[in-house]
Design an enzyme around this catalytic site. Structure first.
Site, PDB file in Angstrom:
ATOM      1  N   TYR A 180       0.854  -1.192   0.000  1.00 48.36           N
ATOM      2  CA  TYR A 180       0.000   0.000   0.000  1.00 48.36           C
ATOM      3  C   TYR A 180       0.887   1.239   0.000  1.00 48.36           C
ATOM      4  O   TYR A 180       2.078   1.195   0.333  1.00 48.36           O
ATOM      5  CB  TYR A 180      -0.940   0.015   1.213  1.00 48.36           C
ATOM      6  CG  TYR A 180      -0.297   0.401   2.522  1.00 48.36           C
ATOM      7  CD1 TYR A 180      -0.236   1.725   2.941  1.00 48.36           C
ATOM      8  CD2 TYR A 180       0.267  -0.569   3.363  1.00 48.36           C
ATOM      9  CE1 TYR A 180       0.348   2.076   4.148  1.00 48.36           C
ATOM     10  CE2 TYR A 180       0.840  -0.229   4.567  1.00 48.36           C
ATOM     11  CZ  TYR A 180       0.885   1.103   4.967  1.00 48.36           C
ATOM     12  OH  TYR A 180       1.479   1.448   6.155  1.00 48.36           O
ATOM     13  N   CYS A 181       0.266   2.376  -0.399  1.00 47.35           N
ATOM     14  CA  CYS A 181       1.009   3.634  -0.380  1.00 47.35           C
ATOM     15  C   CYS A 181       0.105   4.759   0.115  1.00 47.35           C
ATOM     16  O   CYS A 181      -0.371   4.698   1.244  1.00 47.35           O
ATOM     17  CB  CYS A 181       1.658   3.932  -1.734  1.00 47.35           C
ATOM     18  SG  CYS A 181       0.558   3.820  -3.160  1.00 47.35           S
ATOM     19  N   ARG A 182      -0.173   5.760  -0.728  1.00 44.35           N
ATOM     20  CA  ARG A 182      -0.876   6.957  -0.245  1.00 44.35           C
ATOM     21  C   ARG A 182      -2.372   6.957  -0.502  1.00 44.35           C
ATOM     22  O   ARG A 182      -3.053   7.904  -0.112  1.00 44.35           O
ATOM     23  CB  ARG A 182      -0.247   8.205  -0.884  1.00 44.35           C
ATOM     24  CG  ARG A 182       1.201   8.404  -0.480  1.00 44.35           C
ATOM     25  CD  ARG A 182       1.891   9.406  -1.376  1.00 44.35           C
ATOM     26  NE  ARG A 182       3.287   9.590  -0.969  1.00 44.35           N
ATOM     27  CZ  ARG A 182       4.262   9.958  -1.797  1.00 44.35           C
ATOM     28  NH1 ARG A 182       3.989  10.172  -3.089  1.00 44.35           N
ATOM     29  NH2 ARG A 182       5.490  10.099  -1.363  1.00 44.35           N
TER      30      ARG A 182
END
Length: 235
Positions: A180-182
């Protein structure tokens, strides 16, 4: 003829609200708020992330500061920006969700991009929580480490995207990897999943970012409170 007192009051209220709307009526400023929702940043760091000059970035930040959406803190020679409060993050999230529900072009653009990368099926958040507790997945936070320290999902391992390939040997091959990221429009996790799949890993993308996670009432950790790859015990 003077305006009635009630009319003056209404004009003041909606003028002040319009100032906030005017401040966010810029793709660049919305992107800056999206980045600051991940954690505090200097002007220089924000300029790099948004591919802008420092001068342009500073001008956009001054508009946001004038609308009381961001705050500053002086650290040595650098000025650090942060969101003015959690309600700013919630506002940005609500604005994104409103655009998603009323703008077909946004959904089409996202779908087209994800189809090219073979990543149309993000993993469900609640299902992910259950699988993390059972030790069935390895959860990777592929954002820069300073964002991880500002706030990350419980059990997540900090593996910034530029470090991913040299640290592949640390990932257990028998377990699915979830990156996952932003948030749903951040490309870091998309790229991470593509690289992992190319190396033979079972990999999926979590669409939600930390602001989405927090908005649903799920717990968020800060600092280096979870085990990092290559370490034993807790840091």
């Amino acid at each position: 003829m003077p305006k009635p007192r009630a009319r003056r009051f209404k004009d003041t209220v909606f003028t002040l609200q319009a100032q906030t709307g005017k401040a966010v009526a810029s793709p660049r400023r919305l992107e800056l708020l999206d980045l600051l929702a991940q954690g505090p940043r200097t002007v220089e760091a924000l300029a790099r992330e948004t591919s802008q000059t420092i001068a342009n970035t500073s001008q956009h930040l001054q508009v946001l500061r004038g609308a009381h959406l961001v705050e500053t803190e002086k650290r040595g020679l650098y000025v650090t920006y942060r969101l003015a409060g959690e309600e700013v993050s919630r506002f940005c999230l609500a604005l994104r969700q409103l655009a998603e529900s009323h703008t077909d072009e946004l959904e089409a653009a996202a779908k087209g991009f994800l189809e090219e990368r073979g990543q149309l099926e993000p993993i469900d958040q609640e299902a992910l929580l259950t699988r993390i507790r059972r030790g069935e997945v390895t959860l990777l936070d592929v954002r820069p480490e300073e964002e991880y320290q500002a706030g990350h999902l419980p059990g997540a391992l900090s593996v910034p995207l530029p470090e991913l390939e040299r640290r592949l040997s640390e990932l257990p091959r028998h377990r699915e990897v979830v990156a996952y990221c932003r948030g749903p429009y951040c490309v870091l996790a998309i790229e991470a999943v593509a690289r992992l799949r190319a190396r033979g890993y079972r990999a999926s993308r979590l669409e939600a970012g930390v602001p989405d996670w927090r908005a649903k009432g799920y717990p968020v950790e800060t600092g280096l409170g979870t085990v990092r790859l290559g370490n034993r015990g807790r840091t």
